[in-house]
Design a protein around this motif. Structure first.
Motif, PDB file in Angstrom:
ATOM      1  N   ILE A   1     -64.737 -43.928  42.116  1.00 14.74           N
ATOM      2  CA  ILE A   1     -65.498 -44.371  43.285  1.00 14.74           C
ATOM      3  C   ILE A   1     -66.371 -43.246  43.828  1.00 14.74           C
ATOM      4  N   LEU A   2     -67.582 -43.604  44.233  1.00 14.03           N
ATOM      5  CA  LEU A   2     -68.454 -42.713  44.993  1.00 14.03           C
ATOM      6  C   LEU A   2     -68.740 -43.428  46.313  1.00 14.03           C
ATOM      7  N   ASP A   3     -68.291 -42.852  47.416  1.00 16.97           N
ATOM      8  CA  ASP A   3     -68.528 -43.412  48.755  1.00 16.97           C
ATOM      9  C   ASP A   3     -69.784 -42.810  49.357  1.00 16.97           C
ATOM     10  N   TYR A   4     -70.514 -43.615  50.111  1.00 14.03           N
ATOM     11  CA  TYR A   4     -71.733 -43.105  50.754  1.00 14.03           C
ATOM     12  C   TYR A   4     -71.970 -43.763  52.101  1.00 14.03           C
ATOM     13  N   GLU A   5     -72.860 -43.152  52.861  1.00 14.11           N
ATOM     14  CA  GLU A   5     -73.391 -43.735  54.092  1.00 14.11           C
ATOM     15  C   GLU A   5     -74.888 -43.865  53.914  1.00 14.11           C
ATOM     16  N   ARG A   6     -75.424 -44.984  54.336  1.00 15.64           N
ATOM     17  CA  ARG A   6     -76.880 -45.177  54.272  1.00 15.64           C
ATOM     18  C   ARG A   6     -77.474 -44.910  55.646  1.00 15.64           C
ATOM     19  N   HIS A   7     -78.554 -44.156  55.656  1.00 14.26           N
ATOM     20  CA  HIS A   7     -79.265 -43.836  56.894  1.00 14.26           C
ATOM     21  C   HIS A   7     -80.645 -44.479  56.825  1.00 14.26           C
ATOM     22  N   GLY A   8     -80.663 -45.782  57.066  1.00  9.92           N
ATOM     23  CA  GLY A   8     -81.897 -46.561  57.031  1.00  9.92           C
ATOM     24  C   GLY A   8     -82.599 -46.464  55.695  1.00  9.92           C
ATOM     25  N   ASP A   9     -83.905 -46.371  55.749  1.00  9.61           N
ATOM     26  CA  ASP A   9     -84.706 -46.232  54.535  1.00  9.61           C
ATOM     27  C   ASP A   9     -85.069 -44.772  54.282  1.00  9.61           C
ATOM     28  N   LEU A  10     -84.309 -43.857  54.897  1.00  7.79           N
ATOM     29  CA  LEU A  10     -84.605 -42.441  54.797  1.00  7.79           C
ATOM     30  C   LEU A  10     -83.773 -41.757  53.717  1.00  7.79           C
ATOM     31  N   TYR A  11     -82.448 -41.852  53.836  1.00 12.26           N
ATOM     32  CA  TYR A  11     -81.616 -41.175  52.842  1.00 12.26           C
ATOM     33  C   TYR A  11     -80.226 -41.780  52.749  1.00 12.26           C
ATOM     34  N   LEU A  12     -79.555 -41.439  51.658  1.00 12.81           N
ATOM     35  CA  LEU A  12     -78.159 -41.799  51.418  1.00 12.81           C
ATOM     36  C   LEU A  12     -77.342 -40.514  51.468  1.00 12.81           C
ATOM     37  N   ASP A  13     -76.219 -40.550  52.153  1.00  9.00           N
ATOM     38  CA  ASP A  13     -75.315 -39.408  52.188  1.00  9.00           C
ATOM     39  C   ASP A  13     -74.159 -39.720  51.238  1.00  9.00           C
ATOM     40  N   TYR A  14     -74.160 -39.071  50.084  1.00 10.01           N
ATOM     41  CA  TYR A  14     -73.091 -39.271  49.114  1.00 10.01           C
ATOM     42  C   TYR A  14     -71.930 -38.394  49.547  1.00 10.01           C
ATOM     43  N   LYS A  15     -70.914 -39.031  50.133  1.00  7.64           N
ATOM     44  CA  LYS A  15     -69.829 -38.360  50.841  1.00  7.64           C
ATOM     45  C   LYS A  15     -68.735 -37.821  49.925  1.00  7.64           C
ATOM     46  N   SER A  16     -68.250 -38.651  48.981  1.00  8.66           N
ATOM     47  CA  SER A  16     -67.129 -38.211  48.153  1.00  8.66           C
ATOM     48  C   SER A  16     -67.063 -39.012  46.861  1.00  8.66           C
ATOM     49  N   THR A  17     -66.499 -38.385  45.854  1.00 11.94           N
ATOM     50  CA  THR A  17     -66.220 -39.079  44.596  1.00 11.94           C
ATOM     51  C   THR A  17     -64.743 -38.918  44.288  1.00 11.94           C
ATOM     52  N   HIS A  18     -64.208 -39.930  43.647  1.00 13.46           N
ATOM     53  CA  HIS A  18     -62.821 -39.859  43.185  1.00 13.46           C
ATOM     54  C   HIS A  18     -62.748 -40.483  41.797  1.00 13.46           C
ATOM     55  N   VAL A  19     -62.151 -39.738  40.880  1.00 13.82           N
ATOM     56  CA  VAL A  19     -61.911 -40.227  39.521  1.00 13.82           C
ATOM     57  C   VAL A  19     -60.416 -40.056  39.260  1.00 13.82           C
ATOM     58  N   PRO A  20     -59.729 -41.124  38.801  1.00 14.25           N
ATOM     59  CA  PRO A  20     -58.300 -40.978  38.493  1.00 14.25           C
ATOM     60  C   PRO A  20     -58.069 -39.815  37.526  1.00 14.25           C
ATOM     61  N   LYS A  21     -56.956 -39.121  37.737  1.00 15.92           N
ATOM     62  CA  LYS A  21     -56.659 -37.891  37.006  1.00 15.92           C
ATOM     63  C   LYS A  21     -56.815 -38.027  35.495  1.00 15.92           C
ATOM     64  N   GLU A  22     -56.354 -39.122  34.922  1.00 12.33           N
ATOM     65  CA  GLU A  22     -56.413 -39.263  33.462  1.00 12.33           C
ATOM     66  C   GLU A  22     -57.832 -39.458  32.915  1.00 12.33           C
ATOM     67  N   TYR A  23     -58.801 -39.687  33.801  1.00 15.00           N
ATOM     68  CA  TYR A  23     -60.188 -39.867  33.364  1.00 15.00           C
ATOM     69  C   TYR A  23     -61.075 -38.665  33.688  1.00 15.00           C
ATOM     70  N   ARG A  24     -60.516 -37.649  34.296  1.00 16.33           N
ATOM     71  CA  ARG A  24     -61.306 -36.458  34.620  1.00 16.33           C
ATOM     72  C   ARG A  24     -61.641 -35.697  33.344  1.00 16.33           C
TER      73      ARG A  24
ATOM     74  N   ILE B   1     -84.879 -44.990  42.297  1.00 13.17           N
ATOM     75  CA  ILE B   1     -85.555 -46.285  42.146  1.00 13.17           C
ATOM     76  C   ILE B   1     -85.941 -46.860  43.506  1.00 13.17           C
ATOM     77  N   ASN B   2     -85.122 -46.605  44.521  1.00 11.53           N
ATOM     78  CA  ASN B   2     -85.356 -47.156  45.855  1.00 11.53           C
ATOM     79  C   ASN B   2     -86.056 -46.185  46.798  1.00 11.53           C
ATOM     80  N   ALA B   3     -86.603 -45.105  46.243  1.00 12.85           N
ATOM     81  CA  ALA B   3     -87.373 -44.118  47.001  1.00 12.85           C
ATOM     82  C   ALA B   3     -86.602 -43.572  48.203  1.00 12.85           C
ATOM     83  N   LEU B   4     -85.317 -43.275  47.976  1.00 10.11           N
ATOM     84  CA  LEU B   4     -84.471 -42.698  49.014  1.00 10.11           C
ATOM     85  C   LEU B   4     -84.112 -41.268  48.647  1.00 10.11           C
TER      86      LEU B   4
END
Length: 97
Positions: free
Chosen positions: A26-49, A67-70
């Motif tokens: 999972i990659l979690d993010y916050e969207r700030h309108g049409d300006l930018y995305l804040d990519y907050k955290s990623t998590h990959v299960p241990k066996e797939y790292r 693609i979305n000009a962010l």
């Protein structure tokens, strides 16, 4: 290395994800309108790292921004490392004015 990952986007829950045999990446993010995305955290299960799952997830999310000009604020250190190591994503970086 994992091939043919099916990265999905769930905008209502602000995440990109990959369903794996044993969990989700999972990659979690916050969207700030049409300006930018804040990519907050990623998590990959241990066996797939160390199998490029996280990198594929982040690249998909960065391609979505492109693609979305962010712009992208890389609050997640892993996202930041991918952005630094891959020149095609340098122009996506969100700069606070």
């Amino acid at each position: 290395m994992m091939n043919n990952l099916n990265v999905k986007h769930d905008p209502s829950n602000h995440m990109f994800y990959v369903n794996l045999n044993h969990g989700q990446a999972i990659l979690d993010y916050e969207r700030h309108g049409d300006l930018y995305l804040d990519y907050k955290s990623t998590h990959v299960p241990k066996e797939y790292r160390h199998r490029q799952v996280g990198t594929a997830l982040v690249e998909h999310a960065l391609d979505f921004a492109k693609i979305n000009a962010l712009k992208v604020k890389a609050s997640c250190p892993f996202v930041n490392n991918v952005m630094i190591s891959e020149p095609e994503y340098h122009s996506l970086r969100y700069h606070v004015i």
